[in-house]
Design a protein around this motif. Structure first.
Motif, PDB file in Angstrom:
ATOM      1  N   THR A  85       1.101  -1.252  -0.051  1.00 47.65           N
ATOM      2  CA  THR A  85       0.043  -0.020  -0.054  1.00 47.65           C
ATOM      3  C   THR A  85       0.771   1.202   0.040  1.00 47.65           C
ATOM      4  O   THR A  85       1.788   1.255   0.641  1.00 47.65           O
ATOM      5  CB  THR A  85      -0.846   0.194   1.227  1.00 47.65           C
ATOM      6  N   THR A  87       0.957   5.884  -0.777  1.00 48.27           N
ATOM      7  CA  THR A  87       0.218   6.981  -0.952  1.00 48.27           C
ATOM      8  C   THR A  87       0.761   7.811  -1.708  1.00 48.27           C
ATOM      9  O   THR A  87       1.851   8.154  -1.810  1.00 48.27           O
ATOM     10  CB  THR A  87      -0.029   7.602   0.586  1.00 48.27           C
ATOM     11  N   ALA A 140      -5.827   7.033  -7.797  1.00 48.50           N
ATOM     12  CA  ALA A 140      -5.899   6.241  -6.326  1.00 48.50           C
ATOM     13  C   ALA A 140      -6.809   5.078  -6.529  1.00 48.50           C
ATOM     14  O   ALA A 140      -7.586   5.141  -7.523  1.00 48.50           O
ATOM     15  CB  ALA A 140      -6.445   6.974  -5.083  1.00 48.50           C
ATOM     16  N   THR A 142      -7.236   0.221  -6.408  1.00 51.31           N
ATOM     17  CA  THR A 142      -6.358  -0.990  -6.182  1.00 51.31           C
ATOM     18  C   THR A 142      -6.060  -1.755  -7.518  1.00 51.31           C
ATOM     19  O   THR A 142      -6.694  -1.658  -8.593  1.00 51.31           O
ATOM     20  CB  THR A 142      -7.349  -2.110  -5.742  1.00 51.31           C
ATOM     21  N   THR A 163      -2.239  -1.122  -3.628  1.00 51.38           N
ATOM     22  CA  THR A 163      -3.401  -0.302  -3.052  1.00 51.38           C
ATOM     23  C   THR A 163      -2.657   1.220  -3.031  1.00 51.38           C
ATOM     24  O   THR A 163      -1.657   1.359  -2.311  1.00 51.38           O
ATOM     25  CB  THR A 163      -3.917  -0.733  -1.690  1.00 51.38           C
ATOM     26  N   ARG A 165      -3.392   4.906  -2.196  1.00 50.83           N
ATOM     27  CA  ARG A 165      -4.130   5.882  -1.448  1.00 50.83           C
ATOM     28  C   ARG A 165      -4.191   7.369  -2.283  1.00 50.83           C
ATOM     29  O   ARG A 165      -3.034   7.680  -2.568  1.00 50.83           O
ATOM     30  CB  ARG A 165      -3.852   5.845   0.217  1.00 50.83           C
ATOM     31  N   PRO A 166      -5.206   7.992  -2.012  1.00 49.33           N
ATOM     32  CA  PRO A 166      -5.104   9.435  -2.321  1.00 49.33           C
ATOM     33  C   PRO A 166      -4.129  10.288  -1.704  1.00 49.33           C
ATOM     34  O   PRO A 166      -3.796   9.995  -0.387  1.00 49.33           O
ATOM     35  CB  PRO A 166      -6.614  10.151  -2.347  1.00 49.33           C
ATOM     36  N   ARG A 168      -2.600  12.731   0.876  1.00 51.95           N
ATOM     37  CA  ARG A 168      -3.185  13.402   2.213  1.00 51.95           C
ATOM     38  C   ARG A 168      -3.323  14.687   2.007  1.00 51.95           C
ATOM     39  O   ARG A 168      -2.409  15.441   1.630  1.00 51.95           O
ATOM     40  CB  ARG A 168      -2.076  12.902   3.153  1.00 51.95           C
TER      41      ARG A 168
END
Length: 189
Positions: A85, A87, A140, A142, A163, A165-166, A168
């Motif tokens: 994962t 970001t 963002a 999967t 994965t 993630r957008p 932050r």
């Protein structure tokens, strides 16, 4: 093989010959076990000792030959690495492994390729033909990334799930000393 009889009696009798398996990990079927020159198909890889016995009616002798049977070509073994994962705006570090048996013979060049199996957006591979590389994402979600390896005859692949993630978003509150006004600042990290 070759077989010949001694000079006595004159003329020497034609020797009879027989091939047998001395040792080995599997069965061997001689196409003609009584011929000096024959074929011997193998079904199991390993080291075999084959014996040729010659007999002239009075005496017999034998000689052995060692045959090493290589296993058939197998597809490369591929591991795309662990799921991860990240970001945004980080990229994924892909650390796959590939091994091969060196066949077919002569060995073909082992090739590797990373590709996108599925995901909500495009993926850019720093080097799509390197086992260890980086993947960059803009969206963002999967993703399933595939590492494929081929030896010129057979290929196989493995997948890794990444994965993404957008980015932050952090909010910061600032209060100025001269007033009680609160100012909100949005910054992308």
């Amino acid at each position: 093989g070759t077989a010949s009889a001694a000079a006595r009696p004159n003329p020497p009798p034609a020797p009879t010959t027989t091939w047998r398996v001395g040792s080995g990990p599997g069965p061997v079927t001689f196409l003609s076990a009584t011929s000096v020159d024959t074929r011997a198909p193998f079904t199991t890889a390993g080291t075999y000792i084959l014996r040729l016995t010659a007999n002239d009616g009075a005496l017999s002798t034998r000689d052995s030959v060692q045959i090493t049977v290589q296993p058939a070509n197998t597809a490369p073994v591929v591991d795309a690495g662990p799921n991860q994962t990240i970001t945004l705006p980080s990229d994924a570090i892909l650390d796959g492994t590939v091994s091969d048996d060196g066949r077919p013979n002569p060995p073909a060049a082992l090739t590797t390729t990373w590709s996108l199996g599925s995901g909500p957006g495009p993926v850019t591979f720093q080097s799509a033909t390197s086992v260890g590389t980086r993947a960059t994402f803009t969206t963002a979600g999967t993703y399933i990334l595939r590492l494929t390896a081929g030896d010129g005859a057979l290929s196989t692949r493995d997948s890794v799930q990444t994965t993404v993630r957008p980015a932050r978003i952090t909010f910061e509150r600032r209060v100025t000393a001269s007033t009680d006004d609160v100012e909100e600042v949005v910054s992308n990290n």
